[in-house]
Write an enzyme that holds these catalytic residues in place. Structure first.
Site, PDB file in Angstrom:
ATOM      1  N   ASP A  25      19.000 -73.600  43.891  1.00 58.54           N
ATOM      2  CA  ASP A  25      17.677 -74.239  43.860  1.00 58.54           C
ATOM      3  C   ASP A  25      17.164 -74.386  42.427  1.00 58.54           C
ATOM      4  O   ASP A  25      17.453 -73.554  41.572  1.00 58.54           O
ATOM      5  CB  ASP A  25      16.695 -73.409  44.700  1.00 58.54           C
ATOM      6  CG  ASP A  25      15.473 -74.211  45.112  1.00 58.54           C
ATOM      7  OD1 ASP A  25      15.481 -75.443  44.960  1.00 58.54           O
ATOM      8  OD2 ASP A  25      14.504 -73.594  45.599  1.00 58.54           O
ATOM      9  N   ASN A  73      16.451 -81.521  54.083  1.00 54.56           N
ATOM     10  CA  ASN A  73      16.485 -82.335  52.857  1.00 54.56           C
ATOM     11  C   ASN A  73      16.515 -83.845  53.135  1.00 54.56           C
ATOM     12  O   ASN A  73      16.295 -84.650  52.220  1.00 54.56           O
ATOM     13  CB  ASN A  73      17.663 -81.942  51.951  1.00 54.56           C
ATOM     14  CG  ASN A  73      17.483 -80.606  51.254  1.00 54.56           C
ATOM     15  OD1 ASN A  73      18.439 -79.862  51.021  1.00 54.56           O
ATOM     16  ND2 ASN A  73      16.248 -80.269  50.898  1.00 54.56           N
TER      17      ASN A  73
HETATM   18  C1  IPE Z   1      17.036 -75.214  49.878  1.00 52.02           C
HETATM   19  O1  IPE Z   1      16.306 -75.689  48.811  1.00 52.02           O
HETATM   20  C2  IPE Z   1      18.156 -76.155  50.190  1.00 52.02           C
HETATM   21  C3  IPE Z   1      19.194 -76.260  49.175  1.00 52.02           C
HETATM   22  C4  IPE Z   1      19.279 -75.582  48.071  1.00 52.02           C
HETATM   23  C5  IPE Z   1      20.208 -77.223  49.481  1.00 52.02           C
HETATM   24  P1  IPE Z   1      14.981 -76.561  49.014  1.00 52.02           P
HETATM   25  O2  IPE Z   1      14.496 -76.855  47.653  1.00 52.02           O
HETATM   26  O3  IPE Z   1      15.261 -77.711  49.893  1.00 52.02           O
HETATM   27  O4  IPE Z   1      14.041 -75.549  49.787  1.00 52.02           O
HETATM   28  P2  IPE Z   1      12.456 -75.514  49.901  1.00 52.02           P
HETATM   29  O5  IPE Z   1      12.015 -76.876  50.358  1.00 52.02           O
HETATM   30  O6  IPE Z   1      11.913 -75.194  48.550  1.00 52.02           O
HETATM   31  O7  IPE Z   1      12.180 -74.431  50.877  1.00 52.02           O
HETATM   32  C1  IPE Z   2      18.217 -77.780  44.854  1.00 51.76           C
HETATM   33  O1  IPE Z   2      17.387 -78.254  43.848  1.00 51.76           O
HETATM   34  C2  IPE Z   2      19.241 -78.796  45.274  1.00 51.76           C
HETATM   35  C3  IPE Z   2      18.998 -79.411  46.586  1.00 51.76           C
HETATM   36  C4  IPE Z   2      18.091 -79.085  47.446  1.00 51.76           C
HETATM   37  C5  IPE Z   2      19.892 -80.503  46.925  1.00 51.76           C
HETATM   38  P1  IPE Z   2      16.012 -78.934  44.214  1.00 51.76           P
HETATM   39  O2  IPE Z   2      16.221 -80.414  44.290  1.00 51.76           O
HETATM   40  O3  IPE Z   2      15.427 -78.334  45.422  1.00 51.76           O
HETATM   41  O4  IPE Z   2      15.158 -78.576  42.930  1.00 51.76           O
HETATM   42  P2  IPE Z   2      13.614 -78.209  42.902  1.00 51.76           P
HETATM   43  O5  IPE Z   2      13.415 -77.104  43.865  1.00 51.76           O
HETATM   44  O6  IPE Z   2      12.869 -79.449  43.273  1.00 51.76           O
HETATM   45  O7  IPE Z   2      13.378 -77.795  41.499  1.00 51.76           O
HETATM   46 MG    MG Z   3      14.151 -76.827  45.740  1.00 46.26          MG
END
Ligand code: IPE
Ligand code: IPE
Ligand code: MG
Length: 245
Positions: A25, A73
């Site tokens: 993340d 997502n």
């Molecule tokens: C969790 O991260 C999913 C992945 C890392 C693929 P998100 O960024 O989607 O989670 P939330 O929305 O902050 O809970």
């Molecule tokens: C995690 O990074 C990767 C995926 C969920 C695909 P994020 O895209 O959630 O990054 P933040 O949380 O917005 O920084």
């Molecule tokens: Mg994220």
């Protein structure tokens, strides 16, 4: 930036986790901090993924799982979703030979039927090519949701009951585990989530029942081998009681 002792971290090779799961993340925030589009962050995150897979193999960890795309997502703007699918395909195309040469088996946790065709094709190619590899299992959680996985397991069990393949009395924790995407794998010993968020976001809800958690402040593109070793070092200091004394 967290501080890590520059000297080499000495890990106890007799107490290594057999399965480490990662919630990768913080890619978006990494890009935002630099005034760049979110997809640049996802690309940078892919570099971290490659490094951590290599380091896991060096450390002799037999199972690693990376949360790449959740069932939630899909709510992101379509440009970002498409971009993530393209990055996945590019990752497989550029890395699969090296993965295969290293005797690493790729598994997907999640429902790949919902992926666009071009991504599905690459995923199937990677699965077939590496199906018989034995050195390490590299799981990618893709269109994965923990609740979705449990419901799917219940439906599969229901079907096997109807078909007379199992009896209701046989349903226990071990049997149920076999109906999950992680069938046959040990539960994660250690979960690492980067970016400072302290939640599971629907990841491996069943399998993480007794895992140790490591929530790291660092954003995923900045996570590195040293941070990984440090997380394992902290893990090794924990006293895992599993409910006993
Ligand atoms: C969790 O991260 C999913 C992945 C890392 C693929 P998100 O960024 O989607 O989670 P939330 O929305 O902050 O809970
Ligand atoms: C995690 O990074 C990767 C995926 C969920 C695909 P994020 O895209 O959630 O990054 P933040 O949380 O917005 O920084
Ligand atoms: Mg994220």
């Amino acid at each position: 930036m967290p501080f890590f002792n520059k000297r080499k971290i000495n890990l106890d090779l007799n107490n290594m986790p057999k399965h480490v799961a990662f919630i990768m993340d913080g890619n978006g925030r990494w890009a935002k901090k630099r005034g760049l589009p979110r997809l640049v962050g996802h690309n940078a995150g892919t570099e971290t993924l490659k490094r951590i897979v290599k380091e896991s193999k060096k450390l002799g960890i037999p199972y690693v799982t990376f949360y790449a795309f959740s069932t939630e997502n899909w709510k992101r703007p379509s440009d970002e979703v498409n971009g993530l699918m393209n990055i996945l395909v590019k990752f497989i195309q550029s890395e699969i030979n090296e993965i295969h040469e290293n005797n690493i088996k790729v598994n997907i946790l999640g429902d790949i039927d919902r992926l666009p065709d071009f991504a599905k094709e690459q995923v199937h190619f990677a699965l077939e090519l590496t199906a018989h590899n034995t050195e390490m299992q590299f799981n990618i959680a893709l269109n994965y949701g923990g609740r979705d996985e449990i419901i799917r397991g219940i439906k599969l069990i229901h079907q096997d009951l109807l078909d007379g393949k199992i009896l209701p009395d046989q349903i226990d924790e071990a049997l149920f585990s076999n109906y999950l995407y992680t069938s046959g794998m040990p539960d994660p010993d250690l979960l690492i989530r980067t970016s400072g968020e302290v939640r599971l976001s629907n990841f491996l809800l069943w399998q993480l029942a007794y895992s140790e958690f490591s929530f790291e402040k660092v954003l995923w593109p900045d996570f590195d081998e040293m941070a990984f070793r440090n997380a394992i070092y902290e893990y090794q200091k924990r006293n895992r009681r599993f409910g006993s004394v």
